[in-house]
Design an enzyme around this catalytic site. Sequence first.
Site, PDB file in Angstrom:
ATOM      1  N   LYS A  13     -52.153 -48.863  65.295  1.00  0.00           N
ATOM      2  CA  LYS A  13     -51.399 -49.933  65.656  1.00  0.00           C
ATOM      3  C   LYS A  13     -51.355 -50.277  67.058  1.00  0.00           C
ATOM      4  O   LYS A  13     -51.560 -51.322  67.514  1.00  0.00           O
ATOM      5  CB  LYS A  13     -49.991 -49.724  65.392  1.00  0.00           C
ATOM      6  N   ARG A  88     -39.534 -50.367  59.999  1.00  0.00           N
ATOM      7  CA  ARG A  88     -39.938 -49.138  59.698  1.00  0.00           C
ATOM      8  C   ARG A  88     -39.257 -48.701  58.426  1.00  0.00           C
ATOM      9  O   ARG A  88     -39.513 -47.621  58.049  1.00  0.00           O
ATOM     10  CB  ARG A  88     -39.773 -48.196  60.692  1.00  0.00           C
ATOM     11  N   ARG A 171     -43.326 -36.797  60.535  1.00  0.00           N
ATOM     12  CA  ARG A 171     -43.663 -38.259  60.603  1.00  0.00           C
ATOM     13  C   ARG A 171     -44.185 -38.839  59.527  1.00  0.00           C
ATOM     14  O   ARG A 171     -43.961 -39.896  59.079  1.00  0.00           O
ATOM     15  CB  ARG A 171     -44.127 -38.411  61.988  1.00  0.00           C
TER      16      ARG A 171
HETATM   17  P1  ADP Z   1     -50.472 -45.698  66.132  1.00  0.00           P
HETATM   18  O1  ADP Z   1     -50.029 -46.938  67.179  1.00  0.00           O
HETATM   19  O2  ADP Z   1     -50.639 -46.423  64.757  1.00  0.00           O
HETATM   20  O3  ADP Z   1     -49.809 -44.414  65.855  1.00  0.00           O
HETATM   21  P2  ADP Z   1     -52.719 -45.430  68.105  1.00  0.00           P
HETATM   22  O4  ADP Z   1     -53.312 -46.794  68.298  1.00  0.00           O
HETATM   23  O5  ADP Z   1     -52.126 -44.778  69.131  1.00  0.00           O
HETATM   24  O6  ADP Z   1     -52.271 -45.371  66.734  1.00  0.00           O
HETATM   25  O7  ADP Z   1     -53.947 -44.541  67.564  1.00  0.00           O
HETATM   26  C1  ADP Z   1     -53.989 -43.088  67.274  1.00  0.00           C
HETATM   27  C2  ADP Z   1     -55.194 -42.285  67.892  1.00  0.00           C
HETATM   28  O8  ADP Z   1     -56.356 -42.797  67.175  1.00  0.00           O
HETATM   29  C3  ADP Z   1     -55.718 -42.634  69.351  1.00  0.00           C
HETATM   30  O9  ADP Z   1     -55.813 -41.482  69.747  1.00  0.00           O
HETATM   31  C4  ADP Z   1     -56.523 -43.661  69.264  1.00  0.00           C
HETATM   32  O10 ADP Z   1     -57.644 -43.552  70.456  1.00  0.00           O
HETATM   33  C5  ADP Z   1     -57.324 -43.369  68.006  1.00  0.00           C
HETATM   34  N1  ADP Z   1     -58.151 -44.330  67.189  1.00  0.00           N
HETATM   35  C6  ADP Z   1     -57.438 -45.545  67.052  1.00  0.00           C
HETATM   36  N2  ADP Z   1     -58.240 -46.554  66.548  1.00  0.00           N
HETATM   37  C7  ADP Z   1     -59.176 -45.892  65.914  1.00  0.00           C
HETATM   38  C8  ADP Z   1     -60.496 -46.147  65.324  1.00  0.00           C
HETATM   39  N3  ADP Z   1     -60.436 -47.225  64.680  1.00  0.00           N
HETATM   40  N4  ADP Z   1     -61.353 -44.985  65.159  1.00  0.00           N
HETATM   41  C9  ADP Z   1     -61.205 -43.750  65.825  1.00  0.00           C
HETATM   42  N5  ADP Z   1     -60.037 -43.608  66.486  1.00  0.00           N
HETATM   43  C10 ADP Z   1     -59.205 -44.586  66.598  1.00  0.00           C
HETATM   44  P1  AMP Z   2     -44.562 -44.565  67.471  1.00  0.00           P
HETATM   45  O1  AMP Z   2     -44.726 -44.618  68.902  1.00  0.00           O
HETATM   46  O2  AMP Z   2     -44.460 -46.009  66.599  1.00  0.00           O
HETATM   47  O3  AMP Z   2     -45.286 -43.524  66.930  1.00  0.00           O
HETATM   48  O4  AMP Z   2     -42.789 -44.186  67.447  1.00  0.00           O
HETATM   49  C1  AMP Z   2     -42.328 -43.051  67.986  1.00  0.00           C
HETATM   50  C2  AMP Z   2     -41.195 -42.356  67.403  1.00  0.00           C
HETATM   51  O5  AMP Z   2     -40.070 -43.419  67.725  1.00  0.00           O
HETATM   52  C3  AMP Z   2     -40.816 -42.483  66.012  1.00  0.00           C
HETATM   53  O6  AMP Z   2     -41.518 -41.472  65.148  1.00  0.00           O
HETATM   54  C4  AMP Z   2     -39.384 -42.652  65.644  1.00  0.00           C
HETATM   55  O7  AMP Z   2     -38.567 -41.391  66.068  1.00  0.00           O
HETATM   56  C5  AMP Z   2     -39.025 -43.691  66.894  1.00  0.00           C
HETATM   57  N1  AMP Z   2     -39.043 -44.991  66.249  1.00  0.00           N
HETATM   58  C6  AMP Z   2     -40.091 -45.949  66.836  1.00  0.00           C
HETATM   59  N2  AMP Z   2     -39.910 -47.306  66.059  1.00  0.00           N
HETATM   60  C7  AMP Z   2     -38.737 -47.105  65.318  1.00  0.00           C
HETATM   61  C8  AMP Z   2     -38.030 -47.897  64.238  1.00  0.00           C
HETATM   62  N3  AMP Z   2     -38.441 -48.985  64.028  1.00  0.00           N
HETATM   63  N4  AMP Z   2     -37.067 -47.501  63.823  1.00  0.00           N
HETATM   64  C9  AMP Z   2     -36.681 -46.052  64.085  1.00  0.00           C
HETATM   65  N5  AMP Z   2     -37.303 -45.270  64.829  1.00  0.00           N
HETATM   66  C10 AMP Z   2     -38.386 -45.642  65.405  1.00  0.00           C
END
Ligand code: ADP
Ligand code: AMP
Length: 221
Positions: A13, A88, A171
């Site tokens: 995301k 969420r 998570r």
């Molecule tokens: P989210 O915000 O949904 O938690 P991230 O965007 O931070 O996820 O991505 C999680 C990890 O996966 C990061 O290390 C990112 O570089 C990697 N990643 C994201 N999209 C892809 C993809 N399409 N293929 C492989 N690795 C990816």
């Molecule tokens: P993220 O960066 O989206 O992976 O979020 C990291 C952490 O922040 C989550 O595991 C939650 O503890 C908190 N968090 C982020 N967004 C929300 C939300 N919409 N509601 C509640 N907690 C959140």
Amino acid sequence: MRVVLLGPPGAGKGTQALKIAKEFDIPHISTGDIFRQNLRDNTELGKLAKEYMDKGLLVPDEVTNRIVEDRLQKEDCQKGFLLDGYPRNIPQAEELDKFLEERGHSLTAVINIQVEREALIDRITGRRVCPVCGATYHIKTSPPKVDNVCDKCGSELIQRSDDKLESVVKRLEVYEKETKPLIDYYTRKDILVNIDGNKSIDEVFEDIKKALLGDRRNDIH
Ligand code: ADP
Ligand code: AMP
């Protein structure tokens, strides 16, 4: 264009949000980023959020909803926004609907990025982030040019404290129980678009772009 990015932790995301926000010139609002920024600034909100984040739990709805609503009232959100990591759970989604409805608005689309659980664990445990500019890397799939150094700003990369395996399992559990029901919630409203998040970063982006441009043609909001 008012868009929500939905998907389990590690789905990509944040990675896609940066690209979408740039392409469509809308602000990227990540609740996780807001909490982490507050933590770095050592605010009361940061301290409170950390208690939940480190355990892999959701920060309480009343706190999270207020932060998002304050942010959505800023001038730059008048042209639209991209929410990443919010809502969420169902109560947050209902609150967001109510907030938008009161202003005569509604969501344009909810982009649901789908990735299998095994891949999610690899992605999250291999994630490294820049604590200064927020850029995201992966030790195997998208490493920085110089080991552990941010390509964009030269800062040293870190692993998020909630990206260790213990928090990740929790998570993913919280996602299944609290966030996944949003797929049905938005399907019923006929605004959910499923995107295969197992493809490369660029391919996923192309698919999202196509979905949003398709939606935009019908965008009467
Ligand atoms: P989210 O915000 O949904 O938690 P991230 O965007 O931070 O996820 O991505 C999680 C990890 O996966 C990061 O290390 C990112 O570089 C990697 N990643 C994201 N999209 C892809 C993809 N399409 N293929 C492989 N690795 C990816
Ligand atoms: P993220 O960066 O989206 O992976 O979020 C990291 C952490 O922040 C989550 O595991 C939650 O503890 C908190 N968090 C982020 N967004 C929300 C939300 N919409 N509601 C509640 N907690 C959140």
